[in-house]
Design an enzyme around this catalytic site. Structure first.
Site, PDB file in Angstrom:
ATOM      1  CG  HIS A  32      -3.833  19.337 -44.324  1.00 46.48           C
ATOM      2  ND1 HIS A  32      -3.941  18.338 -43.385  1.00 46.48           N
ATOM      3  CD2 HIS A  32      -2.736  19.037 -45.054  1.00 46.48           C
ATOM      4  CE1 HIS A  32      -2.947  17.472 -43.545  1.00 46.48           C
ATOM      5  NE2 HIS A  32      -2.210  17.868 -44.554  1.00 46.48           N
ATOM      6  CB  CYS A  92       1.154  19.484 -47.646  1.00 43.46           C
ATOM      7  SG  CYS A  92       0.830  18.537 -46.147  1.00 43.46           S
TER       8      CYS A  92
HETATM    9  P1  NAD Z   1       4.477   6.973 -48.888  1.00 43.63           P
HETATM   10  O1  NAD Z   1       4.480   6.022 -47.770  1.00 43.63           O
HETATM   11  O2  NAD Z   1       3.220   7.196 -49.643  1.00 43.63           O
HETATM   12  O3  NAD Z   1       5.593   6.582 -49.948  1.00 43.63           O
HETATM   13  C1  NAD Z   1       6.896   6.262 -49.560  1.00 43.63           C
HETATM   14  C2  NAD Z   1       7.488   5.300 -50.571  1.00 43.63           C
HETATM   15  O4  NAD Z   1       8.832   5.008 -50.184  1.00 43.63           O
HETATM   16  C3  NAD Z   1       6.762   3.967 -50.671  1.00 43.63           C
HETATM   17  O5  NAD Z   1       6.698   3.579 -52.030  1.00 43.63           O
HETATM   18  C4  NAD Z   1       7.649   3.005 -49.867  1.00 43.63           C
HETATM   19  O6  NAD Z   1       7.559   1.685 -50.352  1.00 43.63           O
HETATM   20  C5  NAD Z   1       9.015   3.580 -50.154  1.00 43.63           C
HETATM   21  N1  NAD Z   1      10.002   3.318 -49.098  1.00 43.63           N
HETATM   22  C6  NAD Z   1       9.787   3.174 -47.789  1.00 43.63           C
HETATM   23  N2  NAD Z   1      10.968   3.012 -47.135  1.00 43.63           N
HETATM   24  C7  NAD Z   1      11.932   3.047 -48.087  1.00 43.63           C
HETATM   25  C8  NAD Z   1      13.329   2.937 -48.056  1.00 43.63           C
HETATM   26  N3  NAD Z   1      13.992   2.762 -46.902  1.00 43.63           N
HETATM   27  N4  NAD Z   1      14.013   3.026 -49.231  1.00 43.63           N
HETATM   28  C9  NAD Z   1      13.361   3.223 -50.412  1.00 43.63           C
HETATM   29  N5  NAD Z   1      12.028   3.339 -50.498  1.00 43.63           N
HETATM   30  C10 NAD Z   1      11.329   3.256 -49.353  1.00 43.63           C
HETATM   31  O7  NAD Z   1       5.030   8.346 -48.271  1.00 43.63           O
HETATM   32  P2  NAD Z   1       4.703   9.813 -48.786  1.00 43.63           P
HETATM   33  O8  NAD Z   1       3.391  10.238 -48.206  1.00 43.63           O
HETATM   34  O9  NAD Z   1       4.913   9.906 -50.237  1.00 43.63           O
HETATM   35  O10 NAD Z   1       5.795  10.643 -47.986  1.00 43.63           O
HETATM   36  C11 NAD Z   1       7.125  10.825 -48.457  1.00 43.63           C
HETATM   37  C12 NAD Z   1       7.672  12.121 -47.882  1.00 43.63           C
HETATM   38  O11 NAD Z   1       6.833  13.196 -48.332  1.00 43.63           O
HETATM   39  C13 NAD Z   1       7.644  12.216 -46.349  1.00 43.63           C
HETATM   40  O12 NAD Z   1       8.740  13.023 -45.931  1.00 43.63           O
HETATM   41  C14 NAD Z   1       6.344  12.950 -46.070  1.00 43.63           C
HETATM   42  O13 NAD Z   1       6.351  13.603 -44.832  1.00 43.63           O
HETATM   43  C15 NAD Z   1       6.352  13.935 -47.223  1.00 43.63           C
HETATM   44  N6  NAD Z   1       5.042  14.490 -47.564  1.00 43.63           N
HETATM   45  C16 NAD Z   1       3.938  13.691 -47.699  1.00 43.63           C
HETATM   46  C17 NAD Z   1       2.731  14.277 -48.037  1.00 43.63           C
HETATM   47  C18 NAD Z   1       1.482  13.475 -48.183  1.00 43.63           C
HETATM   48  O14 NAD Z   1       0.397  14.046 -48.253  1.00 43.63           O
HETATM   49  N7  NAD Z   1       1.538  12.158 -48.279  1.00 43.63           N
HETATM   50  C19 NAD Z   1       2.635  15.661 -48.233  1.00 43.63           C
HETATM   51  C20 NAD Z   1       3.792  16.432 -48.121  1.00 43.63           C
HETATM   52  C21 NAD Z   1       4.993  15.845 -47.779  1.00 43.63           C
END
Ligand code: NAD
Length: 344
Positions: A227, A148
């Site tokens: 942010h 992000c």
């Molecule tokens: P999150 O924890 O909100 O969601 C992750 C999901 O994946 C959950 O539903 C969890 O149950 C599932 N999960 C966990 N381990 C798993 C596995 N081994 N197999 C299948 N499913 C699994 O995470 P998020 O914030 O959505 O982040 C996901 C990616 O996006 C990361 O790389 C993060 O850095 C990136 N990201 C997040 C944001 C943010 O603001 N949250 C912003 C930009 C990028």
């Protein structure tokens, strides 16, 4: 890839692995596009999010027998197992937490895949931003959509890099401590500097555009909404503030706010997004304070705010179009994505 079959436009079949903060947003954004559809979602636990997704009609695929049983107990219909989802999809978007390690599985299944910014550039060798390198991802098998903060920096810096050029950019990332739903992370009463200098954001910008000269530092603060970046850029040409504002005005996914209109904080920006009726109250654009932007003696100063959960979502949709060779022109893809997602 827009193939016309007896007058019917074929849509690209997309699967989502990991239906959390980012995964559920990408699923909705894909669902809002006319040229792509969600054919499967893999989630391990039958949370309320799984129930809501099932109500939307997204087919669920279980990661293993263990998870299948948990879904059965909650009466959430399951379409099949994870491997079967990989067979019905053209491309999978992985939105699991960093390091979940699915690359080998996707390689074996011969399916194209997108990862998110928590992963390292080396996982795919191709880090993506719609304006900066849409063409590079054309037909690619594996792409990483940058984080992000990196997306935010690229949205505003890339047009300056192309139009005017700059010798150096110094940016301070004032980072929210957690997503709004996340009650486990902190700090809640502290400001934590990231002591690694530069912070990873500058090198991450360079993973997309290597010749951008940027240094970043970061601090974590006790807020969950957005942010904020304080950015200082030494321009190659002594243009005025108006020149920069006009440049951003014609750049997609940048939204101006003005303190003089009462929008003088990240809290007010998020209130604006809710009042406008944005889906989930998200803000997919990068918020730039018009009245906080100034060029003085060839140096540009500005502040921008990033809605961390949602700015990368349209980028994922564009990445799908580019990888699946559905649209060669980045501006056309951006327009399609924005129209589907009601981004101005
Ligand atoms: P999150 O924890 O909100 O969601 C992750 C999901 O994946 C959950 O539903 C969890 O149950 C599932 N999960 C966990 N381990 C798993 C596995 N081994 N197999 C299948 N499913 C699994 O995470 P998020 O914030 O959505 O982040 C996901 C990616 O996006 C990361 O790389 C993060 O850095 C990136 N990201 C997040 C944001 C943010 O603001 N949250 C912003 C930009 C990028």
């Amino acid at each position: 890839m827009f193939s016309l079959l007896q007058g019917i436009k074929m849509s690209v079949k997309v699967a989502i692995n990991g239906y959390g903060t980012v995964g559920k947003r990408i699923a909705d954004a894909v669902d809002q596009q006319k040229d792509m559809e969600i054919v499967g979602v893999s989630k391990r636990t039958p949370t309320y999010e799984a129930e809501l997704a099932a109500e939307k009609g997204f087919p669920f695929y279980a990661a293993s027998d263990k998870y299948l049983k948990a879904f059965d107990e909650k009466d959430i219909p399951v379409e099949g197992m994870f491997d079967e989802m990989l067979e019905v999809a053209d491309l999978i978007v992985d939105a699991t937490p960093k390091g979940a390690g699915y690359k080998e599985t996707f390689e074996k299944a011969g399916i194209k895949a997108i990862w998110q910014g928590g992963e390292k550039h080396s996982l795919t060798g191709l880090s993506f931003n719609s304006m900066a390198n849409y063409e590079e991802a054309y037909g690619a098998d594996y792409v990483r959509v940058v984080s992000c903060n990196t997306t935010g920096l690229l949205r505003t810096l890339y047009p300056i890099h192309v139009d005017i050029g700059f010798d150096k950019c110094n940016a301070v990332m004032i980072r929210r401590s957690a997503d709004p739903w996340d009650t486990k992370r902190g700090p809640i009463n502290s400001i934590d500097p990231v002591l690694n200098i530069p912070s990873h954001h500058g090198p991450d910008v360079q993973s997309v555009v290597p010749d951008i000269d940027i240094q970043t530092t970061a601090v974590k603060v006790p807020t969950t909404l957005m942010h904020l970046h304080s950015v200082i850029v030494d321009l190659k040409e002594d243009v005025d503030t108006d020149h920069i504002l006009k440049l951003w005005e014609k750049t997609p996914r940048i939204k101006f706010f003005e303190a003089s209109q009462g929008v003088d904080s990240t809290a007010k920006i998020m209130e604006w997004a809710k009042d406008r009726g944005n889906f989930r109250g998200d803000l997919n654009e990068i918020a730039v304070w018009k009245d906080g932007t100034q060029v003085k003696d060839g140096t540009l100063y500005y502040y921008q705010a990033i809605h961390q959960e949602s700015d990368i979502i349209p980028e994922n949709v564009d990445a799908i179009r580019s990888m699946m060779e559905m649209e060669e022109d980045k501006m056309k893809s951006i327009q399609l994505t924005n129209a589907g997602m009601s981004i101005e």
